[in-house]
Design a protein around this motif. Structure first.
Motif, mmCIF file in Angstrom:
data_model
loop_
_atom_site.group_PDB
_atom_site.id
_atom_site.type_symbol
_atom_site.label_atom_id
_atom_site.label_comp_id
_atom_site.label_asym_id
_atom_site.label_seq_id
_atom_site.Cartn_x
_atom_site.Cartn_y
_atom_site.Cartn_z
ATOM 1 N N PRO A 214 45.640 62.187 99.405
ATOM 2 C CA PRO A 214 45.620 63.134 100.169
ATOM 3 C C PRO A 214 45.705 64.094 101.562
ATOM 4 N N ALA A 215 46.074 64.782 101.582
ATOM 5 C CA ALA A 215 45.679 64.948 103.297
ATOM 6 C C ALA A 215 44.531 65.907 103.081
ATOM 7 N N LEU A 283 38.766 60.257 101.660
ATOM 8 C CA LEU A 283 38.219 59.289 103.321
ATOM 9 C C LEU A 283 39.502 57.941 103.194
ATOM 10 N N LEU A 284 39.856 57.706 102.121
ATOM 11 C CA LEU A 284 40.299 56.846 102.758
ATOM 12 C C LEU A 284 42.359 56.866 103.353
ATOM 13 N N SER A 285 42.404 58.457 102.756
ATOM 14 C CA SER A 285 43.769 59.525 103.902
ATOM 15 C C SER A 285 43.315 59.576 105.554
ATOM 16 N N LEU A 305 39.138 47.688 108.615
ATOM 17 C CA LEU A 305 38.449 47.142 107.288
ATOM 18 C C LEU A 305 37.783 47.616 106.182
ATOM 19 N N LEU A 306 38.169 47.067 105.414
ATOM 20 C CA LEU A 306 38.314 48.409 103.972
ATOM 21 C C LEU A 306 36.547 47.554 103.501
ATOM 22 N N ASP A 307 35.659 47.631 102.893
ATOM 23 C CA ASP A 307 34.561 46.925 102.453
ATOM 24 C C ASP A 307 34.443 47.273 100.892
ATOM 25 N N GLU A 308 34.013 46.706 99.573
ATOM 26 C CA GLU A 308 34.657 47.115 97.893
ATOM 27 C C GLU A 308 35.567 47.865 98.389
ATOM 28 N N VAL A 309 36.309 48.086 98.923
ATOM 29 C CA VAL A 309 37.491 49.021 98.284
ATOM 30 C C VAL A 309 38.324 49.123 97.239
ATOM 31 N N ALA A 310 38.628 48.482 96.628
ATOM 32 C CA ALA A 310 39.678 47.479 95.769
ATOM 33 C C ALA A 310 38.546 48.291 94.333
ATOM 34 N N ALA A 311 37.531 47.827 94.550
ATOM 35 C CA ALA A 311 36.474 48.200 93.676
ATOM 36 C C ALA A 311 36.181 50.019 93.019
#
Length: 365
Positions: A214-215, A283-285, A305-311
């Protein structure tokens, strides 16, 4: 043209006595048990850019214990066909030092060579905690786009500390304030303009993107008095505020008194009132928009750098994120506890297992 880390060597850094990793240009997925040192590896990558890294730690805090001998990082990076080497280190108790291609370099030199963006779990509460964290988030985005932003921030903070010391001591002689206020006015105005330009760049990057995230509508608002647009007007505002500032014992006008506000654009809901999942997606957006804006500006995507983002994402959102990373052409460094979290890359990423036993790191992929 892409930017990638092709080799990384750590010595006495955090939990790693010695660690070596070789990569190609694809995203890097680090997996392993909690405590294996995955986050320490991406913190090392964050130190290839200007600043104090993703944990905002001092050089002394990064040294491996109990030895306390100091630490060193060495990396080879590729930008298209060109390769260059970055070394950064801190001897015991000493400030961080930097070399680029074996020549002494400054933080500004590093900022112009390597752009890094990150999202870590500590940032998940960005929208519901204090304004300082949101200003820091915006300043990292501004630094990625405008390498001089860090120097303006340092100049402003140093002058403001000196001014605040005068205020706490109840000094009223205008002579003591003029030079400090002139420095604050020049650097503070530059900070403010960089922040506003960053918000514009992020908005344009969001509008032009096809994305599953989302924007966010962003605005920089003054907590107290509005910040003037020119250095001259800011210097006058500081002068006019002296009596009030003396009473408070601190400076009450300036870019340190601003806040970043976000709204979930499609719903019209303030980010602070969104669900935890929606806040993470926003935040990801913004990180992806920052990467797109930077790519449009300099022609090279940053390191992500994306720490533990997948979880924290369901399978559909993970797949969407990985697709966007690959479409962007960025080398993203991600961490997770197991390789299955990165299945949706389907061969487009390097899977690297990180283990640690008896103080010795093992990295294989």
């Amino acid at each position: 043209m892409s930017l990638s880390v092709t080799s990384l060597t750590l010595s006495h850094f955090r939990s790693h006595h010695v660690a070596r990793l070789s990569c190609d240009t694809r995203p890097v997925a680090l997996y392993g048990a909690n405590g294996a040192g995955k986050t320490n590896l991406i913190e090392a990558v964050s130190l290839l850019s200007a600043g104090r890294g993703l944990r905002r730690a001092s050089a002394a805090d990064m040294v491996r214990r109990p030895e306390g001998l100091g630490w060193k990082l060495k990396a080879t990076l590729a930008r298209g066909p060109r390769h260059f080497e970055v070394e950064t280190w801190s001897d015991a108790g000493a400030a961080r030092q930097i070399k680029i291609d074996d020549k002494p370099a400054s933080q500004l030199d590093l900022a112009s060579q390597v752009r890094v963006l990150w999202l870590i779990p500590a940032m998940d509460r960005l929208w519901i905690e204090g304004a300082e964290g949101r200003r820091r988030f915006l300043d990292r985005a501004a630094l990625s786009l405008f390498p001089d932003h860090a120097q303006h921030a340092l100049t402003y903070e140093k002058a403001m500390r000196e001014r605040n010391r005068l205020l706490k001591d109840q000094v009223r002689d205008a002579h003591w304030y003029r030079a400090l206020e002139a420095q604050m006015a020049g650097s503070g105005t530059a900070l403010h303009h960089n922040r506003q330009a960053t918000l514009t760049a992020l908005a344009e990057a969001q509008q032009g993107a096809t994305t599953a995230f989302p924007a966010a509508d962003l605005a920089l608002v003054a907590i107290d008095a509005e910040l003037p647009d020119t250095a001259e007007d800011f210097a006058q505002a500081l002068q006019d505020s002296r009596l009030r500032d003396v009473a408070a014992g601190r400076t009450l006008v300036g870019p340190h008194r601003c806040d970043l506000q976000g709204v979930y654009a499609a719903k019209g809901v303030p980010a602070r009132d969104c669900s935890t999942g929606e806040q993470k997606a926003l935040l990801l957006s913004l990180i992806l928009s920052n990467a797109r804006a930077l790519t449009a500006m300099i022609g090279t995507p940053p390191l992500l750098l994306l720490d533990e983002v997948a979880a924290h994402l369901d399978a559909g959102r993970r797949a969407a994120l990985y697709d966007e990373i690959c479409e962007l052409g960025a080398q993203a460094w991600m961490t997770g506890t197991g390789p299955e979290l990165f299945d949706a890359f389907d061969g487009r990423a390097q899977l690297v297992e990180v283990t640690e036993a008896d103080g010795i790191s093992a990295i294989s992929g």
